[in-house]
Write a protein that holds these residues in place. Sequence first.
Motif, PDB file in Angstrom:
ATOM      1  N   VAL A 293      -6.456   4.370  -1.640  1.00  0.00           N
ATOM      2  CA  VAL A 293      -5.802   3.884  -2.428  1.00  0.00           C
ATOM      3  C   VAL A 293      -4.189   4.557  -2.517  1.00  0.00           C
ATOM      4  N   GLY A 294      -4.177   5.855  -2.249  1.00  0.00           N
ATOM      5  CA  GLY A 294      -2.930   6.571  -2.279  1.00  0.00           C
ATOM      6  C   GLY A 294      -2.321   6.016  -1.007  1.00  0.00           C
ATOM      7  N   ALA A 295      -3.016   5.934   0.292  1.00  0.00           N
ATOM      8  CA  ALA A 295      -2.251   5.086   1.432  1.00  0.00           C
ATOM      9  C   ALA A 295      -1.625   4.003   1.240  1.00  0.00           C
ATOM     10  N   ILE A 296      -2.450   2.991   0.712  1.00  0.00           N
ATOM     11  CA  ILE A 296      -1.978   1.665   0.236  1.00  0.00           C
ATOM     12  C   ILE A 296      -0.918   1.562  -0.718  1.00  0.00           C
ATOM     13  N   GLU A 297      -0.988   2.717  -1.704  1.00  0.00           N
ATOM     14  CA  GLU A 297      -0.029   2.797  -2.665  1.00  0.00           C
ATOM     15  C   GLU A 297       1.512   3.135  -2.011  1.00  0.00           C
ATOM     16  N   GLN A 298       1.309   3.891  -0.985  1.00  0.00           N
ATOM     17  CA  GLN A 298       2.670   4.290  -0.423  1.00  0.00           C
ATOM     18  C   GLN A 298       3.157   3.062   0.636  1.00  0.00           C
ATOM     19  N   LEU A 299       2.180   2.394   1.011  1.00  0.00           N
ATOM     20  CA  LEU A 299       2.631   1.284   1.588  1.00  0.00           C
ATOM     21  C   LEU A 299       3.357   0.274   0.816  1.00  0.00           C
ATOM     22  N   GLU A 300       2.933   0.122  -0.437  1.00  0.00           N
ATOM     23  CA  GLU A 300       3.455  -0.608  -1.432  1.00  0.00           C
ATOM     24  C   GLU A 300       4.952  -0.171  -1.615  1.00  0.00           C
ATOM     25  N   GLU A 301       5.164   1.130  -1.877  1.00  0.00           N
ATOM     26  CA  GLU A 301       6.264   1.820  -2.159  1.00  0.00           C
ATOM     27  C   GLU A 301       7.275   1.224  -0.885  1.00  0.00           C
ATOM     28  N   ILE A 302       6.917   1.313   0.296  1.00  0.00           N
ATOM     29  CA  ILE A 302       7.619   1.220   1.631  1.00  0.00           C
ATOM     30  C   ILE A 302       8.179  -0.433   1.382  1.00  0.00           C
ATOM     31  N   ILE A 303       7.185  -1.139   1.129  1.00  0.00           N
ATOM     32  CA  ILE A 303       7.475  -2.764   0.842  1.00  0.00           C
ATOM     33  C   ILE A 303       8.727  -2.845  -0.173  1.00  0.00           C
ATOM     34  N   ILE A 304       8.328  -2.162  -1.273  1.00  0.00           N
ATOM     35  CA  ILE A 304       9.270  -2.404  -2.490  1.00  0.00           C
ATOM     36  C   ILE A 304      10.577  -2.095  -1.887  1.00  0.00           C
ATOM     37  N   GLN A 305      10.894  -1.037  -1.147  1.00  0.00           N
ATOM     38  CA  GLN A 305      12.111  -0.652  -0.560  1.00  0.00           C
ATOM     39  C   GLN A 305      12.756  -1.377   0.387  1.00  0.00           C
TER      40      GLN A 305
ATOM     41  N   SER B 161       5.089  12.291   5.994  1.00  0.00           N
ATOM     42  CA  SER B 161       4.372  13.464   5.831  1.00  0.00           C
ATOM     43  C   SER B 161       3.450  13.296   4.691  1.00  0.00           C
ATOM     44  N   SER B 162       3.985  12.219   3.669  1.00  0.00           N
ATOM     45  CA  SER B 162       3.379  12.215   2.302  1.00  0.00           C
ATOM     46  C   SER B 162       2.076  11.159   2.756  1.00  0.00           C
ATOM     47  N   LEU B 163       2.416  10.369   3.581  1.00  0.00           N
ATOM     48  CA  LEU B 163       1.419   9.453   3.949  1.00  0.00           C
ATOM     49  C   LEU B 163       0.533   9.911   4.571  1.00  0.00           C
ATOM     50  N   LEU B 164       0.460  10.810   5.798  1.00  0.00           N
ATOM     51  CA  LEU B 164      -0.261  11.532   6.734  1.00  0.00           C
ATOM     52  C   LEU B 164      -1.180  12.333   5.757  1.00  0.00           C
ATOM     53  N   ARG B 165      -0.580  13.074   4.714  1.00  0.00           N
ATOM     54  CA  ARG B 165      -1.523  13.807   3.859  1.00  0.00           C
ATOM     55  C   ARG B 165      -2.522  12.930   3.112  1.00  0.00           C
ATOM     56  N   ARG B 166      -2.396  11.701   2.669  1.00  0.00           N
ATOM     57  CA  ARG B 166      -3.263  10.847   2.013  1.00  0.00           C
ATOM     58  C   ARG B 166      -3.989  10.447   2.931  1.00  0.00           C
ATOM     59  N   ILE B 167      -3.804  10.181   4.307  1.00  0.00           N
ATOM     60  CA  ILE B 167      -4.812   9.602   5.244  1.00  0.00           C
ATOM     61  C   ILE B 167      -5.858  10.853   5.653  1.00  0.00           C
ATOM     62  N   LEU B 168      -5.226  12.043   5.750  1.00  0.00           N
ATOM     63  CA  LEU B 168      -6.117  13.366   6.113  1.00  0.00           C
ATOM     64  C   LEU B 168      -7.166  13.469   4.971  1.00  0.00           C
TER      65      LEU B 168
END
Length: 160
Positions: free
Chosen positions: A42-54, A30-37
């Motif tokens: 930058v926000g979308a790639i930061e979210q991806l970063e978090e997913i990778i860190i996890q 949901s958060s990723l979609l909102r950033r994309i929309l």
Amino acid sequence: GLVGSEMCIRDRTYEHVLEVLGAVDTEVFSSLLRRILGQDIVGAIEQLEEIIIQGRELGQFVTDFTWYLRNLLLVQSSDDMEEVLDMSAENLALLKEEAKMVEAETLFRYIRIFSELSNQVKYSSQKRILIEIALIKLCRPQMERDEASVLERILSLIHI
């Protein structure tokens, strides 16, 4: 009684299994979609970063996000999708809210890009870069020169 506590244990075990498998929850999508929309690259790639860190598996993330987009499309296309979607009322409510925020055309484009990505990611050692490029494509329709994205650009200009 016993049945109740067994249920509880089973639910907890299931949640634990999901954590171990690295299932990404609806809130993250949901958060990723909102950033994309919001065209927030930058926000979308930061979210991806978090997913990778996890420690999530990126191929699985791509598959799951594609599935999430498909669910949004289903919620948009019909009011009685509860049976088909098999999810908690809470998640369904969230999906319905998201579905109102995005045009069906846009969802089709996102799904197409992520389906293509899904095939590329399987055999690539550069999963992260491929996903980043796809996220940028999602945020920037003008990067894709096909008719659908040109139409989307025109629509976004009209809305301003």
